[in-house]
Design a protein around this motif. Structure first.
Motif, short mmCIF file in Angstrom:
data_model
loop_
_atom_site.label_atom_id
_atom_site.label_comp_id
_atom_site.label_asym_id
_atom_site.label_seq_id
_atom_site.Cartn_x
_atom_site.Cartn_y
_atom_site.Cartn_z
N THR A 1 155.24 30.11 105.16
CA THR A 1 155.93 31.24 104.57
C THR A 1 154.87 31.66 103.61
OG1 THR A 1 157.84 30.04 105.03
CG2 THR A 1 158.16 32.04 103.44
N GLY A 2 154.11 32.65 103.81
CA GLY A 2 153.33 33.25 102.44
C GLY A 2 152.20 32.17 102.50
N SER A 3 152.09 31.73 101.39
CA SER A 3 151.25 30.65 101.24
C SER A 3 151.68 29.07 100.89
CB SER A 3 150.53 31.07 99.58
OG SER A 3 151.44 30.78 98.68
N ARG A 4 153.00 29.17 101.21
CA ARG A 4 153.62 27.66 101.25
C ARG A 4 153.65 27.21 102.57
NH1 ARG A 4 155.55 26.45 96.09
NH2 ARG A 4 155.78 28.23 94.79
N HIS B 1 147.92 18.13 105.92
CA HIS B 1 146.53 18.82 105.85
C HIS B 1 146.83 20.37 105.77
CE1 HIS B 1 145.04 14.77 106.06
NE2 HIS B 1 145.77 14.66 107.23
N ILE B 2 146.35 21.02 104.69
CA ILE B 2 146.27 22.42 104.59
C ILE B 2 145.02 23.01 104.45
CG2 ILE B 2 147.44 24.46 103.52
CD1 ILE B 2 149.58 22.81 102.69
N GLU B 3 144.43 23.96 105.23
CA GLU B 3 143.29 24.52 105.08
C GLU B 3 143.42 26.02 104.56
OE1 GLU B 3 139.05 25.48 107.48
OE2 GLU B 3 140.62 24.12 108.29
N TRP C 1 137.34 30.05 98.06
CA TRP C 1 137.27 29.53 96.80
C TRP C 1 138.63 28.91 96.57
CZ3 TRP C 1 141.86 31.70 95.02
CH2 TRP C 1 142.07 33.22 95.55
N ASP C 2 139.70 29.11 97.48
CA ASP C 2 141.05 28.20 97.40
C ASP C 2 140.81 26.89 97.95
OD1 ASP C 2 143.75 27.79 97.08
OD2 ASP C 2 144.28 29.54 98.45
N LEU C 3 141.28 25.94 97.35
CA LEU C 3 141.35 24.65 97.55
C LEU C 3 141.96 24.08 98.70
CD1 LEU C 3 140.93 22.81 93.73
CD2 LEU C 3 139.13 23.39 95.33
N CYS D 1 148.52 26.95 99.47
CA CYS D 1 147.35 27.84 99.05
C CYS D 1 147.69 28.50 97.90
CB CYS D 1 146.96 28.27 100.06
SG CYS D 1 146.20 27.20 101.37
N TRP D 2 146.64 29.11 97.11
CA TRP D 2 146.95 30.31 96.30
C TRP D 2 147.28 31.66 97.02
CZ3 TRP D 2 148.10 29.83 91.26
CH2 TRP D 2 147.69 28.66 90.73
N LYS D 3 146.34 31.81 98.32
CA LYS D 3 146.73 32.95 98.84
C LYS D 3 147.10 32.59 100.25
CE LYS D 3 145.21 36.47 96.15
NZ LYS D 3 145.70 37.53 95.69
N GLU D 4 146.17 32.78 101.42
CA GLU D 4 146.74 32.84 102.60
C GLU D 4 146.49 31.31 103.32
OE1 GLU D 4 144.34 35.13 101.98
OE2 GLU D 4 145.54 36.96 101.78
N VAL D 5 147.22 30.93 104.22
CA VAL D 5 146.89 29.61 104.87
C VAL D 5 146.14 29.91 106.08
CG1 VAL D 5 148.04 27.79 106.05
CG2 VAL D 5 149.01 28.67 104.10
N ARG D 6 145.22 29.25 106.31
CA ARG D 6 144.24 29.15 107.51
C ARG D 6 145.04 28.26 108.74
NH1 ARG D 6 137.91 28.64 107.55
NH2 ARG D 6 138.25 30.54 106.55
N SER D 7 145.11 27.15 108.36
CA SER D 7 145.43 26.18 109.38
C SER D 7 146.40 24.87 108.77
CB SER D 7 144.43 25.60 110.30
OG SER D 7 143.40 24.93 109.41
#
Length: 117
Positions: free
Chosen positions: A50-53, A71-73, A78-80, A101-107
């Motif tokens: 949901t968004g960045s969560r 595990h979150i990518e 620049w986002d860890l 994540c601070w912004k978008e989640v890739r995987s």
């Protein structure tokens, strides 16, 4: 004469077969149970972004405890990326894992490890 010879041959053959079958039945071959090649293991997990969560629920239907990690990518360079601490999902137990994540989640994925009983 011929009848007595053939009768003697048949009698000898029947005695031989019966003695062999008696030996086979009196000494049955005992087989050890085979080890199960693959043990049923692993919690079933479902993740929701949901968004960045990220929220993940893992349910373990098996008798062996499963150590699960989230595990979150993240999408931005620049986002860890994050890896959660391992959580023990016991038999018939559901656990909740969260991250962001601070912004978008890739995987997103979950790793599993067999824990001591």
């Amino acid at each position: 004469m011929r009848l007595s010879r053939s009768l003697a041959s048949v009698t000898a053959a029947v005695c031989l077969v019966m003695s062999l079958s008696y030996e086979a039945m009196s000494n049955p071959r005992v087989e050890k149970p085979r080890a199960v090649a693959s043990e049923l293991f692993g919690a079933s997990c479902r993740s929701k972004v949901t968004g960045s969560r990220v929220t993940t629920y893992c349910h373990n239907p098996y008798p062996r405890t499963d150590g699960v990690r989230l595990h979150i990518e993240c999408e931005r360079w620049w986002d860890l990326d994050t890896d959660s601490a391992e959580v023990a999902a016991g038999p018939a137990q559901t656990v909740r894992l969260t991250g962001r994540c601070w912004k978008e989640v890739r995987s997103v994925w979950v790793s599993h490890r067999k824990l001591a009983r």
